[in-house]
Write an enzyme that holds these catalytic residues in place. Structure first.
Site, mmCIF file in Angstrom:
data_model
loop_
_atom_site.group_PDB
_atom_site.id
_atom_site.type_symbol
_atom_site.label_atom_id
_atom_site.label_comp_id
_atom_site.label_asym_id
_atom_site.label_seq_id
_atom_site.Cartn_x
_atom_site.Cartn_y
_atom_site.Cartn_z
ATOM 1 N N ILE A 182 14.856 -7.090 -3.736
ATOM 2 C CA ILE A 182 15.893 -7.812 -3.090
ATOM 3 C C ILE A 182 16.407 -8.356 -1.660
ATOM 4 O O ILE A 182 15.688 -8.204 -1.222
ATOM 5 C CB ILE A 182 17.084 -6.777 -3.666
ATOM 6 C CG1 ILE A 182 17.309 -5.461 -4.332
ATOM 7 C CG2 ILE A 182 18.454 -6.722 -2.923
ATOM 8 C CD1 ILE A 182 17.817 -4.125 -4.968
ATOM 9 N N LEU B 136 8.652 -4.374 -0.025
ATOM 10 C CA LEU B 136 10.344 -4.974 0.026
ATOM 11 C C LEU B 136 8.930 -6.499 -0.536
ATOM 12 O O LEU B 136 10.285 -7.433 -0.131
ATOM 13 C CB LEU B 136 10.784 -4.338 0.977
ATOM 14 C CG LEU B 136 11.021 -3.186 1.463
ATOM 15 C CD1 LEU B 136 11.631 -2.659 3.312
ATOM 16 C CD2 LEU B 136 11.861 -2.557 1.004
ATOM 17 N N GLY C 228 1.485 0.782 9.352
ATOM 18 C CA GLY C 228 2.984 0.881 8.586
ATOM 19 C C GLY C 228 3.235 1.864 9.380
ATOM 20 O O GLY C 228 3.204 2.447 10.654
ATOM 21 N N SER C 229 4.557 2.868 9.560
ATOM 22 C CA SER C 229 4.629 3.908 9.338
ATOM 23 C C SER C 229 3.967 5.249 10.039
ATOM 24 O O SER C 229 2.579 4.791 9.400
ATOM 25 C CB SER C 229 5.526 4.369 9.253
ATOM 26 O OG SER C 229 5.327 4.866 7.848
ATOM 27 N N GLU D 42 -2.796 0.455 12.443
ATOM 28 C CA GLU D 42 -1.453 0.220 13.180
ATOM 29 C C GLU D 42 -0.303 0.611 13.349
ATOM 30 O O GLU D 42 0.137 0.861 11.997
ATOM 31 C CB GLU D 42 -2.256 -0.998 12.744
ATOM 32 C CG GLU D 42 -3.012 -1.750 13.367
ATOM 33 C CD GLU D 42 -2.870 -1.787 14.422
ATOM 34 O OE1 GLU D 42 -3.018 -1.466 15.435
ATOM 35 O OE2 GLU D 42 -4.443 -2.853 15.209
HETATM 36 N N1 LIG Z 1 1.239 -0.885 15.101
HETATM 37 C C1 LIG Z 1 1.289 -2.352 14.642
HETATM 38 O O1 LIG Z 1 0.237 -3.209 14.756
HETATM 39 C C2 LIG Z 1 2.762 -2.679 13.311
HETATM 40 C C3 LIG Z 1 2.870 -3.542 12.946
HETATM 41 C C4 LIG Z 1 3.438 -3.856 12.050
HETATM 42 C C5 LIG Z 1 4.439 -2.751 11.887
HETATM 43 N N2 LIG Z 1 4.066 -1.222 12.306
HETATM 44 C C6 LIG Z 1 4.761 -0.072 11.437
HETATM 45 O O2 LIG Z 1 5.380 -0.148 10.161
HETATM 46 C C7 LIG Z 1 6.323 0.429 10.205
HETATM 47 C C8 LIG Z 1 7.535 -0.755 9.355
HETATM 48 O O3 LIG Z 1 6.775 -0.879 8.025
HETATM 49 P P1 LIG Z 1 6.869 -0.563 6.744
HETATM 50 O O4 LIG Z 1 8.387 0.690 6.735
HETATM 51 O O5 LIG Z 1 6.766 -1.280 5.278
HETATM 52 O O6 LIG Z 1 5.800 1.225 6.880
HETATM 53 P P2 LIG Z 1 5.288 2.232 5.405
HETATM 54 O O7 LIG Z 1 4.834 3.014 6.390
HETATM 55 O O8 LIG Z 1 6.436 2.621 4.958
HETATM 56 O O9 LIG Z 1 5.140 0.896 4.707
HETATM 57 C C9 LIG Z 1 3.625 0.691 4.770
HETATM 58 C C10 LIG Z 1 3.197 0.295 3.815
HETATM 59 O O10 LIG Z 1 2.572 1.531 3.203
HETATM 60 C C11 LIG Z 1 1.940 1.727 1.911
HETATM 61 N N3 LIG Z 1 2.528 3.214 1.532
HETATM 62 C C12 LIG Z 1 3.525 4.237 2.228
HETATM 63 N N4 LIG Z 1 2.889 5.620 2.222
HETATM 64 C C13 LIG Z 1 1.614 5.037 1.877
HETATM 65 C C14 LIG Z 1 0.446 6.292 1.416
HETATM 66 N N5 LIG Z 1 0.688 7.573 1.171
HETATM 67 N N6 LIG Z 1 -0.962 5.712 0.582
HETATM 68 C C15 LIG Z 1 -0.993 4.712 0.399
HETATM 69 N N7 LIG Z 1 0.252 3.508 0.744
HETATM 70 C C16 LIG Z 1 0.671 4.237 1.510
HETATM 71 C C17 LIG Z 1 3.266 0.976 1.788
HETATM 72 O O11 LIG Z 1 3.673 1.034 0.223
HETATM 73 C C18 LIG Z 1 3.218 0.023 2.747
HETATM 74 O O12 LIG Z 1 2.613 -0.686 2.072
HETATM 75 C C19 LIG Z 1 6.851 0.554 11.990
HETATM 76 O O13 LIG Z 1 7.397 2.007 11.814
HETATM 77 C C20 LIG Z 1 6.480 -0.807 12.637
HETATM 78 O O14 LIG Z 1 5.767 0.258 13.823
HETATM 79 C C21 LIG Z 1 3.344 -1.008 12.681
#
Ligand SMILES: NC(=O)c1ccc[n+]([C@@H]2O[C@H](COP(=O)([O-])OP(=O)(O)OC[C@H]3O[C@@H](n4cnc5c(N)ncnc54)[C@H](O)[C@@H]3O)[C@@H](O)[C@H]2O)c1
Ligand SMILES: C[N+](C)(C)CC=O
Length: 502
Positions: free
Chosen positions: A34, A187, A233-234, A255
């Protein structure tokens, strides 16, 4: 309405994966993608299933063998070609990224170019050094460490910088001799798919993309024929990923989230520091891992700084990233609702709203939120979790000791900023702040040559620099004797009996 060439490509690639050098329709369930600026469905993605994962993993293994069989110079030349192709894709991929997650088009376009820069950097770095020779422990021999690729790397990236973060990981992993399988965020699946023509000159299967969510990620990580995981990611997802990778002791780069402090001291030029803070807080609608999440300002300049920051925030143009704007929407309704909740809670805890704090009037659709400046106290919840939205909470401090102590009062440790003209203050911040990065008067800059990453709950490992290459290589100990000659040290020891008696 007429579709742009990018929209046509998005529609053609909708529901596909990129496997063995080809776009293939996915067999798994389909989910909508979306546009956060219009709330319209712009494409679909398919959840890759176990069979599709197995096919991609097998293809990666074959491609990786071909890739590692090339000379280092050949690999470098091919990676330079990737960089050039990435630049030609910047307009298309940039538009797709803006349509998927909302960031202003110029930021999307920049992201593709920055990713090309990482490919150029690693193309060269990897051919300059492939291990080291040690002083031999036995005269006349050659004792050394050789660097080898890990095999197939799984790259799991978030929505906020999908091209750059995949680019950093792919550039280093490929330069080190690996294959890579990307798993983008739910997304932003189309953005990585549209990036794939950049890898045309490489062995088919060396770079692949499987779309899907956590389950697809888990299948990739747990497959016995993938060898390392690079996750961004998170924290919660990072912990799940590290746990899954740990089952087979796969090296894992994590990260994760940040909660970066931004300190402003009295010697800083207030207007410039305020503009820098606005940039650090509102870039990409505050959805940057290194966003300024907590702004600590010395009492001597506090009032002037808050007034200047408020002016900066109010001057920002909010709207669709395809228009002439500074700030786009948040990437999803869930993100916008989360940010609204954080602000409501901060206000309930006594925060003073200086500007923003609501959805912009006049934008009927889209997950927009006004750039928001709040005056807060460090104890409030807003200062202790990652906001990841267009929020600039400002807290007054009385001296640098207090600013550093509050900066370090966090579970996270990614970046930190300080604005000051005082060298001693700069050096104290660099030494004492518990983070992977410290920026002095130069907010949020990256450099392919220096390592990027955090400490504490932000994760482990580094991207960029030689450290980023080492994430994707293993060391092999090698010892070579010029001739096979009997060594008196070998069994049987001539004086073994004497040892036993002694
Ligand atoms: N430290 C860094 O360099 C850095 C850079 C960019 C973003 N981030 C962090 O990313 C977050 C935002 O991004 P988001 O909402 O897309 O994060 P998210 O953790 O929801 O998702 C990140 C990725 O992980 C995948 N994922 C989720 N759960 C998983 C699992 N159990 N097993 C395997 N894959 C899984 C998702 O599908 C996605 O591709 C923020 O917390 C931000 O600080 C960190
Ligand atoms: C990739 N970077 C560092 C620009 C921003 C991370 O969210």
């Amino acid at each position: 309405m007429t579709m742009t060439p990018t929209q046509i490509q998005m529609s053609e690639r909708s529901g596909h994966h990129f496997v063995s050098g080809q776009y293939r329709p996915g067999a798994g369930p389909r989910r909508a993608v979306i546009d956060p600026a219009s709330e319209a469905v712009v494409a679909h993605y398919a959840e890759a299933n176990a069979e599709e994962v197995a096919i991609a993993v097998e293809s990666a293994a074959q491609a990786q063998r071909q890739w590692w069989a090339l000379s280092a110079l050949d690999r470098a030349n091919l990676l330079h070609e990737v960089a050039a192709r990435l630049e030609t894709l910047a307009a298309t991929v940039g538009e797709c990224l803006t349509r998927e997650m909302g960031k202003p088009y110029r930021e999307s376009h920049w992201e593709v170019g920055a990713s090309a820069s990482a490919f150029r950097h690693y193309a060269e770095l990897a051919r300059h050094e492939n291990g080291r020779v040690a002083g031999p422990a036995i005269a006349g021999q050659l004792h050394m460490t050789l660097k080898e690729p890990l095999g197939t790397v799984v790259s799991i990236v978030p929505f906020n910088y999908p091209v750059l973060l995949f680019g950093w990981q792919a550039a280093a992993a490929l330069a080190a001799g690996n294959a890579i399988i990307g798993k983008p965020s739910e997304l932003t699946p189309l953005t990585l798919l549209l990036l794939m023509p950049a890898f045309e000159g490489l062995p088919a299967g060396l770079v692949q993309v499987l779309t899907g969510g956590a389950e697809t990620g888990r299948l990739l990580i747990e497959d016995e024929h993938t060898h390392a995981v690079a996750f961004t990611g998170s924290v919660a997802a990072g912990q799940a990923v590290a746990q899954a990778a740990g089952k087979r002791f796969k090296p894992v780069l994590v990260e994760a989230s940040g909660n970066d402090p931004f300190i402003v001291m009295p010697s800083a030029p207030v207007e410039i520091a305020a503009r820098a803070a606005a940039y650090a807080a509102f870039l990409n609608c505050g959805q940057v891992c290194t966003s300024a999440e907590r702004i600590y300002v010395h009492e001597a300049i506090y009032d002037d700084f808050v007034a200047a920051l408020t002016r900066e925030a109010q001057a920002l143009r909010v709207g669709s990233g395809l228009g002439r704007v500074d700030v786009g929407p948040l990437a999803s309704a869930r993100e916008r609702d989360r940010v609204e909740h954080i602000v409501a809670r901060a206000v309930a805890q006594g925060a003073r709203l200086r500007c923003g704090g609501r959805r912009p009037p006049g934008l009927a659709a889209g997950w927009f939120y006004q750039p928001t400046v709040l005056e807060v106290r460090h104890e409030m919840d807003i200062m202790h979790g990652e906001c990841f939205g267009p929020l600039a909470p400002v807290c007054m401090v009385t001296n640098l000791d207090e600013a550093i102590a509050l900066a370090n009062d966090s579970e996270y440790g990614l970046g930190a900023n300080i604005f000051t003209r005082d060298l001693a203050e700069s050096m104290r911040a660099v030494r004492e702040i518990e983070s992977g990065i410290v920026w002095v008067n130069t907010p949020l800059n990256d450099n392919d040559c220096v390592p990027f990453g955090g400490r504490k709950l932000t994760g482990m490992g580094r991207e960029l620099g030689i450290e980023g290459l080492e994430q994707f290589r293993r060391s092999k100990m090698v010892m070579i004797a010029p001739e096979a000659e009997a060594d008196p040290e070998w069994f049987p020891y001539p004086d073994q009996d004497a040892f036993a008696q002694a």
